[in-house]
Design a protein around this motif. Structure first.
Motif, PDB file in Angstrom:
ATOM      1  N   TYR A 307     -55.160  68.813   3.210  1.00 40.07           N
ATOM      2  CA  TYR A 307     -54.052  68.313   4.037  1.00 40.07           C
ATOM      3  C   TYR A 307     -52.712  68.737   3.428  1.00 40.07           C
ATOM      4  N   GLU A 337     -45.986  64.140   6.763  1.00 41.86           N
ATOM      5  CA  GLU A 337     -46.460  65.151   7.733  1.00 41.86           C
ATOM      6  C   GLU A 337     -47.573  66.027   7.156  1.00 41.86           C
ATOM      7  N   LYS A 339     -50.968  68.010   7.326  1.00 41.75           N
ATOM      8  CA  LYS A 339     -51.675  68.724   8.398  1.00 41.75           C
ATOM      9  C   LYS A 339     -52.949  69.355   7.843  1.00 41.75           C
ATOM     10  N   HIS A 341     -55.463  71.950   6.933  1.00 39.10           N
ATOM     11  CA  HIS A 341     -55.041  73.299   6.536  1.00 39.10           C
ATOM     12  C   HIS A 341     -56.194  73.971   5.798  1.00 39.10           C
ATOM     13  N   ARG A 356     -53.324  77.133   9.395  1.00 42.24           N
ATOM     14  CA  ARG A 356     -53.149  75.764   9.886  1.00 42.24           C
ATOM     15  C   ARG A 356     -54.275  75.472  10.888  1.00 42.24           C
ATOM     16  N   ASP A 358     -54.687  72.203  12.383  1.00 39.16           N
ATOM     17  CA  ASP A 358     -54.259  71.211  13.365  1.00 39.16           C
ATOM     18  C   ASP A 358     -52.807  70.859  13.076  1.00 39.16           C
ATOM     19  N   ASP A 359     -52.003  70.715  14.119  1.00 35.79           N
ATOM     20  CA  ASP A 359     -50.585  70.404  13.947  1.00 35.79           C
ATOM     21  C   ASP A 359     -50.297  68.910  13.962  1.00 35.79           C
ATOM     22  N   ARG A 360     -51.317  68.079  14.139  1.00 37.91           N
ATOM     23  CA  ARG A 360     -51.101  66.637  14.098  1.00 37.91           C
ATOM     24  C   ARG A 360     -51.022  66.153  12.647  1.00 37.91           C
ATOM     25  N   ALA A 361     -50.290  65.052  12.443  1.00 34.33           N
ATOM     26  CA  ALA A 361     -50.212  64.442  11.106  1.00 34.33           C
ATOM     27  C   ALA A 361     -51.492  63.643  10.861  1.00 34.33           C
TER      28      ALA A 361
END
Length: 491
Positions: A307, A337, A339, A341, A356, A358-361
């Motif tokens: 993350y 934040e 993500k 990774h 990356r 996923d762009d969600r936190a």
């Protein structure tokens, strides 16, 4: 619900408005054993093992400013077999906990205070705090091992009864950091620690019989704050992250973490039984990473998921006193934040490629530990309640197809880290359950939920009501009954 009242510990806590001493973080002082629990739905008969959660649960009125990571370790265990479940909770009887029980007051100030506030010499990487053993928990060699994030002794307990078995006999002078790793294929435990003194970091291996068989320095340039490690079938991975105690303030005895965005993230990759001479260093984009997921070997590469924090030094939450707002931002997933990774390290060329996922936190992920160190397909992450260290729902990722599925816990319902529990005689990687404790603030109670990992959107297959509302906390783990009984010589 037959409930056996076991004990209420001595506490000097006073009524508080502190955000992490109230609400879902309200501490408990009572220990229970509960059987024949109330169940909403039906407990499946194909789950056998124990779910253990560690929580920060202070017993004494804090000295100075309280940080939620200061609390005493309290373990909560739900054991499953033959369609039945039993619940127990116990404080971890650390040396510090016992000393404060005898004194009837706090003896150590927490991480956010001047060390001079402590009434006795402290320990850990910071050197002045209490080893609360309140951060992480794993099961190795048939016993629970609870650990403290700034390095401590490591405490052993029975995973079914929570009988206290004292400290780990093999604990090095420098202690054990949170997040030792268990390789279920070999039974080995891999661990690291860190300190303010050269060489600043060590790494070790404990065998399946709980004997220390390897311990070596993995030197760092100075005091650092690593929090987690990873491993593959043949390699271990440690890190040098560009967020650590400000060296200038450290000279004054002040422990203030500072982010250095012009420094790279460095990865130390070494063979499982390697030494400092075998370490290969790789450089990647600057960030801070609290938690890694799986790692595995693929051709000439090592693949590592974790993350990546886009904001390792977040701004204080608005509308609060600056110190409080900064403390809360530093532990809120939406603020730093993080993500999902991926890093790829080429062992032939030295190249590092990042991706990356996923762009969600998201954070506090889990996966099927039977695949640890080998290529796996699924990860189960949580998302956080905005501006809080509380978990509001789950996301399942299929890393092969890129698909994902979500399960919100519900309004004013906050969960815990949800490890994967394989079904008895599981057929494939996601054939099993996610297990979590949920605190329902509207109903003023806590429960344990089982969620079918193949269909998380369907919600819990059962909800087991606990005898009290538990305090929130950090990490959790799962171990199969078969593995525990085998390690204890019972089958």
């Amino acid at each position: 619900m037959p409930i056996t009242y076991e004990n209420t510990v001595k506490t000097s806590l006073k009524p508080s408005r502190h955000p992490y001493l109230t609400g879902p973080w309200r501490p408990n002082a009572t220990e229970f054993t509960a059987t024949d629990l109330e169940v909403v739905g039906e407990i499946p008969k194909d789950i056998d093992g124990v779910y253990v959660r560690n929580t920060e649960n202070p017993a004494q009125e804090p000295l100075g400013h309280y940080h939620p990571f200061d609390g005493d370790g309290m373990l909560h265990v739900m054991s499953f077999k033959d369609g039945k479940a039993e619940y127990r909770n116990r404080f971890v009887r650390t040396r510090g906990f016992n000393a404060e029980q005898e004194a009837g007051e706090a003896l150590w100030a927490g991480i956010a205070n001047n060390p001079a506030l402590s009434k006795r010499p402290g320990c850990g990487a910071q050197g002045s705090v209490k080893d609360a053993s309140s951060t992480d928990v794993v099961i190795h060699a048939g016993k629970i091992l609870s650990t403290f994030w700034q390095c401590g002794e490591g405490y052993r307990l029975d995973p079914y009864t929570l009988e206290q078995e004292g400290t780990e006999s093999w604990t090095p002078l420098e202690g054990i950091s949170a997040h030792p790793k268990v390789d279920e294929k070999t039974g080995e435990l891999l661990f690291f620690n860190y300190s303010k003194y050269p060489p600043y970091q060590h790494y070790g291996v404990v065998d399946k019989n709980n004997k220390l068989v390897h311990y070596t320095p993995v030197p760092l340039p100075g005091p650092r704050l690593p929090h987690d490690m990873a491993f593959t079938e043949h390699y271990s991975i440690l890190v040098d992250l560009p967020l650590f105690w400000d060296p200038e303030l450290l000279k004054e005895g002040r422990h203030h973490a500072k982010y250095f965005p012009d420094m790279p993230t460095r990865f130390a990759i070494l063979p499982r039984f390697g030494t400092a001479a075998d370490v290969r260093w790789f450089e990647a984009a600057p960030t801070y990473v609290l938690h890694w997921m799986n790692a595995y070997e693929e051709g000439d590469e090592i693949v590592l998921d974790g993350y990546f924090q886009d904001q390792p030094d977040p701004e204080p939450i608005e509308g609060l006193p600056r110190a409080v707002g900064k403390m809360m931002a530093n532990i809120a997933i939406n603020c730093f934040e993080s993500k999902l990774h991926r890093w790829r390290f080429n062992l032939k060329t030295g190249a590092v490629v990042e991706q990356r996922l996923d762009d969600r936190a998201l954070e506090f992920g889990t996966f099927n530990q039977q695949y640890a160190g080998r290529k796996s397909r699924y990860v189960y992450s949580v998302w956080g309640e905005p501006n809080w260290f509380l978990f509001s729902g789950l996301v399942k990722h299929d890393l092969e197809t890129g698909e994902s599925w979500s399960l919100p816990f519900g309004e004013q319902r906050f969960g815990s880290e949800a490890p994967f529990a394989p079904r008895v005689n599981a057929k494939d990687e996601d054939d099993g359950y996610l297990v979590s404790f949920i605190t329902d603030m509207k109903a003023d109670r806590s429960e344990c939920v089982l969620i079918d990992a193949k269909n998380i959107e369907a919600g819990p297959v059962c909800r087991i009501i606990l005898p009290h509302r538990i305090c929130s906390g950090t990490h959790a783990t799962w171990a199969s009954g078969e593995s525990i009984r085998a390690a204890q010589g019972l089958e």
